[in-house]
Motif scaffolding. Sequence first.
Motif, PDB file in Angstrom:
ATOM      1  N   LEU A   1       9.187  -1.871  -1.582  1.00 54.15           N
ATOM      2  CA  LEU A   1       9.246  -3.101  -2.374  1.00 54.15           C
ATOM      3  C   LEU A   1      10.103  -4.154  -1.669  1.00 54.15           C
ATOM      4  O   LEU A   1       9.733  -5.334  -1.610  1.00 54.15           O
ATOM      5  N   LEU A   2      11.241  -3.735  -1.116  1.00 52.63           N
ATOM      6  CA  LEU A   2      12.101  -4.676  -0.389  1.00 52.63           C
ATOM      7  C   LEU A   2      11.422  -5.216   0.863  1.00 52.63           C
ATOM      8  O   LEU A   2      11.491  -6.419   1.144  1.00 52.63           O
ATOM      9  N   THR A   3      10.763  -4.336   1.618  1.00 53.27           N
ATOM     10  CA  THR A   3      10.110  -4.808   2.848  1.00 53.27           C
ATOM     11  C   THR A   3       8.912  -5.699   2.517  1.00 53.27           C
ATOM     12  O   THR A   3       8.623  -6.636   3.257  1.00 53.27           O
ATOM     13  N   ALA A   4       8.230  -5.425   1.423  1.00 49.74           N
ATOM     14  CA  ALA A   4       7.123  -6.298   0.997  1.00 49.74           C
ATOM     15  C   ALA A   4       7.658  -7.689   0.660  1.00 49.74           C
ATOM     16  O   ALA A   4       7.115  -8.705   1.119  1.00 49.74           O
ATOM     17  N   ALA A   5       8.733  -7.741  -0.133  1.00 45.69           N
ATOM     18  CA  ALA A   5       9.313  -9.034  -0.514  1.00 45.69           C
ATOM     19  C   ALA A   5       9.795  -9.796   0.718  1.00 45.69           C
ATOM     20  O   ALA A   5       9.556 -11.010   0.848  1.00 45.69           O
ATOM     21  N   ASP A   6      10.449  -9.100   1.638  1.00 44.37           N
ATOM     22  CA  ASP A   6      10.946  -9.734   2.859  1.00 44.37           C
ATOM     23  C   ASP A   6       9.795 -10.282   3.701  1.00 44.37           C
ATOM     24  O   ASP A   6       9.861 -11.401   4.205  1.00 44.37           O
TER      25      ASP A   6
ATOM     26  N   PHE B   1       3.726   6.208  -2.281  1.00 42.67           N
ATOM     27  CA  PHE B   1       4.939   6.871  -2.762  1.00 42.67           C
ATOM     28  C   PHE B   1       4.906   7.079  -4.275  1.00 42.67           C
ATOM     29  O   PHE B   1       5.467   8.052  -4.772  1.00 42.67           O
ATOM     30  N   ALA B   2       4.257   6.199  -5.004  1.00 44.33           N
ATOM     31  CA  ALA B   2       4.088   6.430  -6.445  1.00 44.33           C
ATOM     32  C   ALA B   2       3.254   7.688  -6.669  1.00 44.33           C
ATOM     33  O   ALA B   2       3.540   8.490  -7.564  1.00 44.33           O
ATOM     34  N   THR B   3       2.245   7.878  -5.834  1.00 48.41           N
ATOM     35  CA  THR B   3       1.421   9.090  -5.929  1.00 48.41           C
ATOM     36  C   THR B   3       2.247  10.327  -5.626  1.00 48.41           C
ATOM     37  O   THR B   3       2.182  11.322  -6.360  1.00 48.41           O
ATOM     38  N   THR B   4       3.042  10.282  -4.558  1.00 50.04           N
ATOM     39  CA  THR B   4       3.832  11.472  -4.235  1.00 50.04           C
ATOM     40  C   THR B   4       4.903  11.734  -5.293  1.00 50.04           C
ATOM     41  O   THR B   4       5.215  12.886  -5.568  1.00 50.04           O
TER      42      THR B   4
ATOM     43  N   ALA C   1       0.835  -1.204   0.000  1.00 45.65           N
ATOM     44  CA  ALA C   1       0.000   0.000   0.000  1.00 45.65           C
ATOM     45  C   ALA C   1       0.869   1.252   0.000  1.00 45.65           C
ATOM     46  O   ALA C   1       0.551   2.246  -0.674  1.00 45.65           O
ATOM     47  N   ALA C   2       1.976   1.204   0.730  1.00 44.84           N
ATOM     48  CA  ALA C   2       2.894   2.351   0.760  1.00 44.84           C
ATOM     49  C   ALA C   2       3.562   2.569  -0.599  1.00 44.84           C
ATOM     50  O   ALA C   2       3.879   3.713  -0.954  1.00 44.84           O
ATOM     51  N   VAL C   3       3.749   1.498  -1.384  1.00 44.90           N
ATOM     52  CA  VAL C   3       4.257   1.658  -2.749  1.00 44.90           C
ATOM     53  C   VAL C   3       3.317   2.579  -3.524  1.00 44.90           C
ATOM     54  O   VAL C   3       3.755   3.508  -4.210  1.00 44.90           O
TER      55      VAL C   3
ATOM     56  N   ASP D   1      11.294  10.166  -2.433  1.00 43.79           N
ATOM     57  CA  ASP D   1      10.262   9.140  -2.360  1.00 43.79           C
ATOM     58  C   ASP D   1      10.547   7.968  -3.295  1.00 43.79           C
ATOM     59  O   ASP D   1       9.992   6.883  -3.107  1.00 43.79           O
ATOM     60  N   ALA D   2      11.433   8.140  -4.279  1.00 42.79           N
ATOM     61  CA  ALA D   2      11.847   7.011  -5.116  1.00 42.79           C
ATOM     62  C   ALA D   2      12.588   5.982  -4.251  1.00 42.79           C
ATOM     63  O   ALA D   2      12.385   4.773  -4.398  1.00 42.79           O
ATOM     64  N   VAL D   3      13.407   6.450  -3.322  1.00 42.97           N
ATOM     65  CA  VAL D   3      14.125   5.549  -2.418  1.00 42.97           C
ATOM     66  C   VAL D   3      13.142   4.883  -1.455  1.00 42.97           C
ATOM     67  O   VAL D   3      13.223   3.678  -1.196  1.00 42.97           O
ATOM     68  N   LEU D   4      12.196   5.657  -0.945  1.00 39.36           N
ATOM     69  CA  LEU D   4      11.207   5.093  -0.030  1.00 39.36           C
ATOM     70  C   LEU D   4      10.328   4.061  -0.742  1.00 39.36           C
ATOM     71  O   LEU D   4       9.966   3.039  -0.153  1.00 39.36           O
TER      72      LEU D   4
END
Length: 159
Positions: free
Chosen positions: A146-151, A105-108, A100-102, A138-141
């Motif tokens: 994505l990394l935290t979702a995969a983990d 951040f895509a929106t921002t 959801a945070a992806v 926000d590109a880094v965030l």
Amino acid sequence: MSEASMELHCIGKIVHSLGISTIRYGLALNLLEIGRLKFEDYEVDNIRPLVTASPPLAWLVARLGEKRLAGLLGVAEIALGALIGAKPIAPRVSALGSLAAVGMFATTLSFLATTPGAWQETHGEPKLSLTGQFLLKDAVLLGACLLTAADALRAAERR
């Protein structure tokens, strides 16, 4: 595998684990704190040019008002931070929070295209202004999400 290779492999696993944990809890802390700030009047002023110029959010400003929209965004950010941080007890929920945070951040990041003044065009080719630089992080965030979702999805798989 040689002893040196095994040591490097072990060190790599430890560094990877520390890195993922740092990303996860740094991301969660950022979202919790930024969400908390959305209830401050100065933060409502700070986000005004971003949300009023954004087609997906401008209609919400008109419908809810700036202060209510800021509060709604703050609640969403606090909830996402809490969900992302919940991985040890609820990895699936944490993955959902990260995904959801992806979207958030895509929106921002889309504000780079919609916010007047995000680019300075008076110095030859367009360059990021201070606002643009603020948004670009926000590109880094987004990558962290994505990394935290995969983990979290991997952890849910192991349960």
